[in-house]
Design a protein around this motif. Structure first.
Motif, short mmCIF file in Angstrom:
data_model
loop_
_atom_site.label_atom_id
_atom_site.label_comp_id
_atom_site.label_asym_id
_atom_site.label_seq_id
_atom_site.Cartn_x
_atom_site.Cartn_y
_atom_site.Cartn_z
N MET A 130 0.85 -1.19 0.00
CA MET A 130 0.00 0.00 0.00
C MET A 130 0.89 1.24 0.00
N SER A 131 0.57 2.21 -0.90
CA SER A 131 1.36 3.43 -0.98
C SER A 131 1.05 4.35 0.19
N LEU A 132 1.94 5.33 0.42
CA LEU A 132 1.73 6.28 1.50
C LEU A 132 0.44 7.05 1.29
N ARG A 133 0.16 7.43 0.04
CA ARG A 133 -1.06 8.17 -0.25
C ARG A 133 -2.30 7.35 0.07
N GLU A 134 -2.27 6.06 -0.33
CA GLU A 134 -3.42 5.19 -0.06
C GLU A 134 -3.64 5.04 1.44
N ALA A 135 -2.53 4.90 2.17
CA ALA A 135 -2.64 4.76 3.62
C ALA A 135 -3.24 6.00 4.24
N GLN A 136 -2.83 7.17 3.79
CA GLN A 136 -3.37 8.42 4.34
C GLN A 136 -4.84 8.60 4.00
N GLU A 137 -5.22 8.14 2.83
CA GLU A 137 -6.63 8.25 2.43
C GLU A 137 -7.52 7.34 3.27
N ARG A 138 -6.96 6.26 3.80
CA ARG A 138 -7.74 5.32 4.62
C ARG A 138 -7.90 5.81 6.05
N LEU A 139 -7.08 6.76 6.49
CA LEU A 139 -7.10 7.18 7.88
C LEU A 139 -8.48 7.66 8.35
N PRO A 140 -9.18 8.51 7.57
CA PRO A 140 -10.51 8.95 8.05
C PRO A 140 -11.47 7.78 8.26
N LEU A 141 -11.39 6.78 7.37
CA LEU A 141 -12.28 5.63 7.50
C LEU A 141 -11.91 4.80 8.73
N ILE A 142 -10.61 4.64 9.00
CA ILE A 142 -10.17 3.90 10.18
C ILE A 142 -10.67 4.59 11.44
N VAL A 143 -10.54 5.92 11.47
CA VAL A 143 -11.00 6.68 12.63
C VAL A 143 -12.50 6.53 12.82
N LYS A 144 -13.26 6.61 11.72
CA LYS A 144 -14.71 6.48 11.81
C LYS A 144 -15.11 5.11 12.37
N VAL A 145 -14.50 4.06 11.81
CA VAL A 145 -14.81 2.70 12.28
C VAL A 145 -14.42 2.53 13.74
N ALA A 146 -13.26 3.06 14.11
CA ALA A 146 -12.77 2.93 15.48
C ALA A 146 -13.70 3.62 16.47
N ARG A 147 -14.21 4.83 16.11
CA ARG A 147 -15.10 5.57 17.01
C ARG A 147 -16.45 4.87 17.14
N LEU A 148 -16.96 4.34 16.02
CA LEU A 148 -18.23 3.62 16.09
C LEU A 148 -18.11 2.39 17.00
N TYR A 149 -16.97 1.72 16.92
CA TYR A 149 -16.79 0.48 17.68
C TYR A 149 -16.47 0.76 19.15
N HIS A 150 -15.52 1.65 19.42
CA HIS A 150 -15.03 1.83 20.79
C HIS A 150 -15.79 2.90 21.57
N GLU A 151 -16.26 3.96 20.88
CA GLU A 151 -16.93 5.05 21.59
C GLU A 151 -18.45 4.91 21.59
N HIS A 152 -18.99 4.42 20.49
CA HIS A 152 -20.45 4.30 20.38
C HIS A 152 -20.95 2.90 20.70
N GLY A 153 -20.05 1.95 20.84
CA GLY A 153 -20.43 0.60 21.26
C GLY A 153 -21.12 -0.24 20.21
N LEU A 154 -20.99 0.12 18.93
CA LEU A 154 -21.61 -0.68 17.87
C LEU A 154 -20.79 -1.95 17.65
#
Length: 325
Positions: free
Chosen positions: A1-25
């Protein structure tokens, strides 16, 4: 995975992480909400851990000693350590130690015993009795069999206590029980060998090879006033001879020196109980002991591999550790 691709995935990782750990989904709920597969949600959460976006912090409540347990485990190469608190170092009393260690030991056993466990039980000790009496009877069986692994030691009233200990453990676990109806120490090896030829005694002895767990006390060559008053000790001549040979403690009348090495005294040939090799072959060996008086014996037992699980109090656990450099 290129650096650009990794950076583009960061917002999605954060969203999934917050839904799972903060919202309890749960992961399937996140997958449905974001229109992706559950396996992709799992991969994104794993990536969040690997990149440091998700960080796990364990906040230990007051009165727990997980870091101390880890240090003692590492120092002696143990399977597990359970440390009880609530004992005042300046005013350490036998009653306080027994209460704290008994409760901690009961919690550990209740959470780790299996219905298929075959438990070897050593002679009566105040520590073991405190653990077993703190256990809550279960509605379903939590162990298969309780087997005494040592003959009676001391006066008859002390041997009654050993039977009471085994009975109580069998009741709270719903297990069957095998009593070892024999004296713990006899006058000669010839007498011991004769007793071991008895069918009932040899039958219980055969059970020792099939044990999955041992629950034992760790004794000091210098017995406590409680043990002396109860009659649950060896004759004074035997204890003096063992001390002269460098013994500091015992597990099931297997006496060892400060390095945990078995002391080859004549007592070995006069003892009716589980031998060192059979004891050490048991997959899980839980030692219950605490207090300044037993410190040398506990340290030696751990160094010699007589126990691979220790249940003790925080003061003893700290004292077992080598000085920090």
């Amino acid at each position: 995975m290129s650096l650009r691709e990794a950076q583009e995935r960061l917002p999605l990782i954060v969203k999934v992480a917050r839904l799972y750990h903060e919202h309890g989904l749960r992961q399937p709920e996140i997958a449905a909400r974001l229109n992706m597969s559950q396996s992709r949600v799992s991969r994104l959460l794993k990536e969040g851990l690997e990149t440091g976006i998700i960080r796990t912090i364990v906040v230990e409540p007051e009165g727990m000693f997980s870091q101390l347990e880890d240090r003692v485990c590492a120092a002696f190469g143990l399977r597990d350590v359970v440390v009880a608190g609530g004992v005042d170092e300046e005013n350490e009393s036998e009653a306080a130690l027994l209460s704290a260690v008994g409760s901690a030991g009961a919690r550990y056993l209740e959470s780790t015993m299996l219905p298929t466990d075959r438990i070897g039980l050593s002679s009566w000790s105040a520590s073991l009795l405190a653990v077993v009496e703190a256990m809550t009877p279960r509605t379903t069986r939590s162990a298969e069999r309780i087997v005494q692994v040592i003959g009676g030691v001391g006066e008859p009233r002390a041997q009654v206590q050993a039977t009471r200990l085994a009975d109580r453990l069998a009741r709270v676990t719903g297990a069957e029980i095998d009593y070892f109806h024999a004296p713990g120490v006899v006058a000669s090896q010839a007498i011991r060998d004769s007793l071991l030829s008895d069918r009932q005694i040899s039958g219980v002895r055969d059970e020792w090879e099939r044990l999955t767990m041992a629950l034992v006390g760790i004794g000091s060559v210098q017995p406590s006033e409680l043990l002396v008053s109860s009659g649950n000790t060896l004759p004074e001549d035997d204890l003096r001879s063992l001390a002269d040979q460098g013994a500091v403690g015992d597990v099931c009348l297997n006496f060892f020196d400060s390095d945990g090495v078995l002391v080859e005294s004549d007592l070995v040939g006069r003892t009716l109980g589980i031998d060192a090799a059979t004891l050490k072959a048991i997959p899980r060996r839980i030692g219950v002991a605490a207090g300044r008086r037993k410190l040398d014996a506990i340290r030696a037992a751990l160094k010699g591999g007589w126990c691979d699980v220790l249940i003790t109090d925080s003061n003893t656990a700290e004292a077992l550790l080598p000085p920090e450099q």
